[in-house]
Design a protein around this motif. Structure first.
Motif, mmCIF file in Angstrom:
data_model
loop_
_atom_site.group_PDB
_atom_site.id
_atom_site.type_symbol
_atom_site.label_atom_id
_atom_site.label_comp_id
_atom_site.label_asym_id
_atom_site.label_seq_id
_atom_site.Cartn_x
_atom_site.Cartn_y
_atom_site.Cartn_z
ATOM 1 N N ASP A 313 60.315 25.732 -42.384
ATOM 2 C CA ASP A 313 59.255 25.311 -41.510
ATOM 3 C C ASP A 313 59.677 25.369 -40.082
ATOM 4 O O ASP A 313 58.493 24.931 -39.361
ATOM 5 N N ARG A 314 60.900 25.296 -39.648
ATOM 6 C CA ARG A 314 61.222 25.240 -38.355
ATOM 7 C C ARG A 314 61.582 26.473 -37.572
ATOM 8 O O ARG A 314 61.237 26.617 -36.434
ATOM 9 N N TYR A 315 62.097 27.434 -38.248
ATOM 10 C CA TYR A 315 62.760 28.564 -37.585
ATOM 11 C C TYR A 315 62.239 29.637 -38.675
ATOM 12 O O TYR A 315 62.686 29.881 -39.570
#
Ligand SMILES: Nc1ncnc2c1ncn2[C@@H]1O[C@H](COP(=O)(O)OP(=O)(O)OP(=O)(O)O)[C@@H](O)[C@H]1O
Ligand SMILES: CC(=O)N[C@H]1[C@@H]2OC[C@@H](O2)[C@@H](O)[C@@H]1O[C@H](C)C(=O)O
Length: 401
Positions: A313-315
């Motif tokens: 979900d971040r990268y």
């Protein structure tokens, strides 16, 4: 060469003995550029050797992983003996590089972890966290005549960190890229992942232990196939079928869902865990191959699970680069590709990415020691959870008349 002249070209030796206890890795590296400068240091591998432990030493080390066996006299004796063996490994690698000990600025020695308890526990009314790496630095310095930096992890634990993983500090220096987000997955005894976001700084990097690497596979193979210590090439797992019932139970291990930062070791995935797997095999009549295929799949799943839980979900990751001995296990790599490639994350080995997988951790301890000798911080608080930077490593100076 003046070994104390810093900031110029210098040689350092890194010594590593990991949680698999397969032997001592020794790397001789040439470092160019000042430690801590704004530019990356350039590191060239001048020699690398792996010296397997004599069978009796390996057996004794495994005995010392059991705190009931690890009496103070046995630990003290092994600490001194490992100092001798590490010194021999360093001297041999230095000679293989065509160098003399006087050419070497520093030896960085990780030692052998025999216990790792980074979460504070109540003890005599105090909250105490600790980790134990043995292999006496004073012996290494005395035998080689080279300053030795050892016992790195305790300084990070002293400022509230996990004391692990430490290699991400050097991964940022050596692998960080402006355009690509890279996941570096080490599969040694324990598995650990480093996330290097594109153009990221020290604050952006995060890393953690994913769970067992080869530790369960090795533990089962050595019990079920006397004389073998590993599933060479993944051939045994390749001949088995995953038992979905067992896999489902194993996925429930609470470690996988713990928040970051976290690190683990043989205390959780060691001999007692292997005994539980063997009991399950006996109850359910599983074949050896199916049991080993199942733990191999578990190992791949823990890495996919970590990606889904902490990274996805971040990268958008551009690649997962696998190093450590597990990169030689074809069954494991195949399963890992099936875990990650559906998310568009290609899986490559360190070799495919142009690096030396086996030398990576030893190289890291050479570089960490270079920082320690300069008195510069060499932990990554964003990774270990330490409240502040620390200069990790204790320096043993040789006597030089
Ligand atoms: N050819 C191979 N086929 C399959 N597995 C292999 C092969 N070579 C090494 N391994 C596995 O890799 C393990 C050693 O890996 P490595 O040297 O990276 O671990 P380590 O450094 O001791 O561990 P850690 O990184 O957890 O401290 C062996 O115990 C074995 O399980
Ligand atoms: C306490 C300890 O020895 N941890 C090791 C172990 O082996 C892999 C993983 O667990 C990692 O956390 C660490 O080693 C590497 C070298 C590190 O600190 O980066």
């Amino acid at each position: 060469m003046d070994r104390l002249k810093r900031g110029s070209r210098r040689y350092a030796v890194g010594l590593m003995s990991g949680t698999s206890v397969d032997g001592i890795d020794a790397a001789v590296v040439e470092i160019t550029g000042p430690p801590g400068g704004s530019e990356r240091p350039a590191v060239r591998l001048a020699a690398f050797e792996n010296r397997p432990y004599p069978a009796a030493v390996r057996e004794e080390l495994f005995a010392l992983f059991d705190p009931r066996e690890a009496t103070v006299d046995r630990v003290g004796r092994m600490n001194a003996l490992l100092g001798e063996l590490f010194a021999e490994a360093a001297l041999s690698a230095i000679a293989a590089a065509g160098l003399a000990p006087a050419d070497i600025a520093v030896i960085g020695s990780h030692g052998q972890t025999i216990w790792h308890a980074p979460e504070p526990q109540r003890y005599c009314g105090y909250g105490v966290a600790f980790t134990v790496q043995i292999g006496e630095g004073a012996v290494i310095a005395a035998r080689t005549g080279v300053p030795c930096v050892s016992d790195f992890r305790v300084a990070d634990i002293a400022v509230g960190g996990q004391g692990a993983p430490l290699v991400p500090f050097t991964e940022l220096l050596l692998y960080g890229e402006a355009e690509r987000t890279l996941l570096l997955q080490n599969i040694g005894g324990i598995g650990n992942m480093t996330v290097l976001p594109a153009g990221g700084t020290a604050e952006d990097v995060f890393a953690f232990d994913t769970g067992p690497g080869n530790m369960l596979i090795d533990g089962l193979v050595s019990k079920l196939y006397p004389g073998l210590t590993m599933d060479e090439g993944g051939r045994i797992a390749g001949a088995g079928r995953v038992d979905e019932g067992l896999l489902g139970e194993l996925k429930r291990e609470p470690y996988y869902a713990l928040p970051l930062p976290k690190s683990t070791g043989r205390e959780r995935f060691g001999a007692a865990y292997v005994e539980r797997l063997l009991a399950y095999r006996a109850e359910r009549g599983l074949s050896n191959e199916d049991l080993i295929a199942t733990v191999t799949r578990l190992t791949a799943w823990t890495i996919g699970d970590a990606y889904r839980r902490y990274v996805r979900d971040r990268y958008a990751a551009d690649a997962l680069i696998v190093g450590g001995g597990g990169s030689h296990n074809r069954a494991l790599i195949g399963m890992l590709k099936r875990e990650l490639e559906p998310y568009g994350v290609p899986v490559l080995t360190q070799e495919e990415a142009g690096h030396n997988s086996d030398a990576k951790e030893a190289v890291a301890f050479a570089l960490l020691a270079d920082y320690a000798m300069a008195g510069l911080p060499n932990n990554l608080p964003s990774v270990t959870g330490a409240v502040r930077p620390a200069v990790m490593g204790k320096i043993s100076h040789p006597f030089r008349p």
